[in-house]
Design an enzyme around this catalytic site. Structure first.
Site, PDB file in Angstrom:
ATOM      1  N   GLU A  69      11.180 -49.698  53.834  1.00 40.47           N
ATOM      2  CA  GLU A  69      10.970 -50.981  53.167  1.00 40.47           C
ATOM      3  C   GLU A  69      11.819 -51.081  51.901  1.00 40.47           C
ATOM      4  O   GLU A  69      11.665 -50.297  50.969  1.00 40.47           O
ATOM      5  CB  GLU A  69       9.485 -51.145  52.830  1.00 40.47           C
TER       6      GLU A  69
ATOM      7  N   THR B 252       6.063 -53.512  62.455  1.00 38.65           N
ATOM      8  CA  THR B 252       5.359 -54.276  61.431  1.00 38.65           C
ATOM      9  C   THR B 252       6.408 -54.800  60.438  1.00 38.65           C
ATOM     10  O   THR B 252       7.001 -55.832  60.668  1.00 38.65           O
ATOM     11  CB  THR B 252       4.278 -53.433  60.739  1.00 38.65           C
TER      12      THR B 252
ATOM     13  N   THR C  42       5.000 -39.513  62.514  1.00 39.87           N
ATOM     14  CA  THR C  42       5.410 -40.728  61.838  1.00 39.87           C
ATOM     15  C   THR C  42       4.324 -41.772  62.015  1.00 39.87           C
ATOM     16  O   THR C  42       3.259 -41.468  62.552  1.00 39.87           O
ATOM     17  CB  THR C  42       6.753 -41.226  62.390  1.00 39.87           C
TER      18      THR C  42
ATOM     19  N   ASN D  29       5.518 -55.158  49.675  1.00 38.46           N
ATOM     20  CA  ASN D  29       4.153 -54.656  49.682  1.00 38.46           C
ATOM     21  C   ASN D  29       3.208 -55.487  48.815  1.00 38.46           C
ATOM     22  O   ASN D  29       1.994 -55.447  49.016  1.00 38.46           O
ATOM     23  CB  ASN D  29       4.143 -53.196  49.264  1.00 38.46           C
TER      24      ASN D  29
ATOM     25  N   LYS E  78       7.997 -46.515  65.230  1.00 36.29           N
ATOM     26  CA  LYS E  78       7.973 -47.567  64.224  1.00 36.29           C
ATOM     27  C   LYS E  78       7.483 -46.953  62.922  1.00 36.29           C
ATOM     28  O   LYS E  78       6.730 -45.970  62.900  1.00 36.29           O
ATOM     29  CB  LYS E  78       7.096 -48.738  64.647  1.00 36.29           C
TER      30      LYS E  78
END
Length: 410
Positions: A277, A156, A193, A405, A182
């Site tokens: 991120e 993603t 995860t 985000n 991922k």
């Protein structure tokens, strides 16, 4: 002697008998890969761990039901990205089950031999026309060469695919464990995860496999945190097809296989943290001297998820008071006059900042230099004399995390 060899270019299809495909089904924009199938030529033992979030995605519900009925005859996993199929009600459950049926029809197996995983935006129904067309078109391209592409298709906000394999020489012969994962945000595993599929060509009974997976997860994926949020879709699967002809049943084989699995999971977990991120720092937090491992883990986790600590990491500010503040609100009793704190790059105890609850005469420039590194370590010893120790790996909290985000659904 360590009998394990790690292949960083290995993948979920490195073990014998596994193939994969990655396909652009149109869930993502610009013809990006968004659908993956992992298929075994032989029936597999399979075990799983799932999110402990009370709000769970349809694939989690369906996979739990499937494995409760069948943990020894699994054949395939279908994974889509861009859409989590979470908070989608009865239509979402129907779509997850329809995905099982579509894959079973094209692969020539039964729906209860197929597991489904999804990741992406919550609260949106799956576009089943695109998903069905993608499964039908993709299945013709199944190959052992597609393991890396499968890892790419499940991403993603990840910036690169995460995959590897390990081989281990057991008393009965060589076996391989492969894996992909991922996860980049909404990541504070309370089981595993975001998504991970592990495969092996060893023959392992489901009950043995389950114990091995839980141990590995608790030492790896359950020791990482990006932002403190546990996903609705967290799933990790471990499939064993026995294609190598080597069994993992005796104590020596179980121990060696477990060591290799722990190593693979830890490396995948580290890959996830490094790709968090907006992350610019990879930080190891080690807590020692607690009364139990659980106490140490809770303190390390509290430090790792503190926004004030994480922003200090981002600013290379060696504001160690925030570390102690976070430790103190973890809900674990300790004597603050006995704590010791060190930081370092190669070793966590290179520079002592606190001794017996009191600041040392360290130089601020030296502490700031450690926090400025892309990778550093923190060691907090509670001084209680207990043997409880735990390690957690985390990141900083940067401006980029907020930007990513704030625009996630666009």
């Amino acid at each position: 002697m360590d009998q394990t060899q790690v292949a960083m270019m290995g993948s979920v299809t490195s073990p014998l008998g596994f193939t994969a495909v990655a396909h652009a089904a149109g869930l993502k924009k610009e013809n990006q890969l968004d659908l993956a199938l992992v298929v075994s030529e032989h029936a597999c033992s399979c075990v799983a761990m799932f999110t402990k979030n009370q709000v769970v995605a349809a694939p989690v519900i369906v996979d739990r039901e499937t494995l409760a009925q069948n943990s020894s005859q699994l054949r395939a996993v279908v994974i889509n990205s861009k859409n989590a199929n979470a908070c989608t009600g009865d239509p979402g459950l129907a779509n997850a089950r329809a995905t099982q049926q579509i894959a079973a029809d094209v692969l020539g197996c039964q729906p209860e031999q197929v597991l489904v995983l999804s990741t992406g935006v919550i609260g949106v129904q799956l576009p089943m026309d695109k998903l069905e067309a993608g499964i039908l078109a993709g299945a013709v391209g199944l190959s052992r060469e597609n393991g890396r592409l499968a890892a790419e298709a499940i991403m993603t906000t990840d910036t690169h695919p995460k995959h590897l394999a390990v081989t281990v020489n057991l008393p009965g012969g060589m076996v391989t464990i492969g894996g992909m994962a991922k996860g980049s945000g909404m990541l504070h595993p309370n089981m595993a995860t975001m998504l991970s599929v592990l495969t092996t060509d060893a023959a392992v009974a489901p009950d043995v496999l389950d114990g091995l997976l839980r141990t590995a997860v608790n030492r790896s994926f359950n020791r990482i945190s990006i932002d403190g949020d546990t996903s609705t879709n967290d799933t990790i699967l471990l499939l064993a097809n026995g294609a190598s002809g080597t069994a993992v049943a005796d104590p020596d084989s179980i121990a060696q296989f477990g060591t290799a699995l722990n190593q693979l999971c830890t490396k995948l977990a580290h890959m996830i943290v490094r790709d968090g991120e907006g992350a610019t720092k990879f930080v190891e937090i080690r807590v020692t001297g607690a009364q139990s491992e659980a106490d140490a883990h809770q303190i390390a986790n509290t430090i790792a998820t503190s926004p004030l600590v994480k922003t200090a990491f981002a600013g290379s500010d060696a504001n160690w008071g925030r570390l102690l503040m976070a430790a103190g609100r973890a809900g674990i009793a300790f004597d603050q006059t006995k704590i010791n704190l060190w930081i370092g790059v190669r070793q966590p105890d290179e520079l002592q900042l606190v001794a017996n609850g009191t600041p040392t005469d360290y130089q601020e420039v030296d502490a700031a230099a450690v926090f400025a590194q892309p990778k550093f370590k923190i060691l907090l010893d509670l001084g209680s004399g207990g043997g409880g120790t735990a390690v957690v790996w985390t990141t900083d909290l940067s401006h980029d995390y907020v930007s990513i985000n704030a625009d996630y659904r666009t």
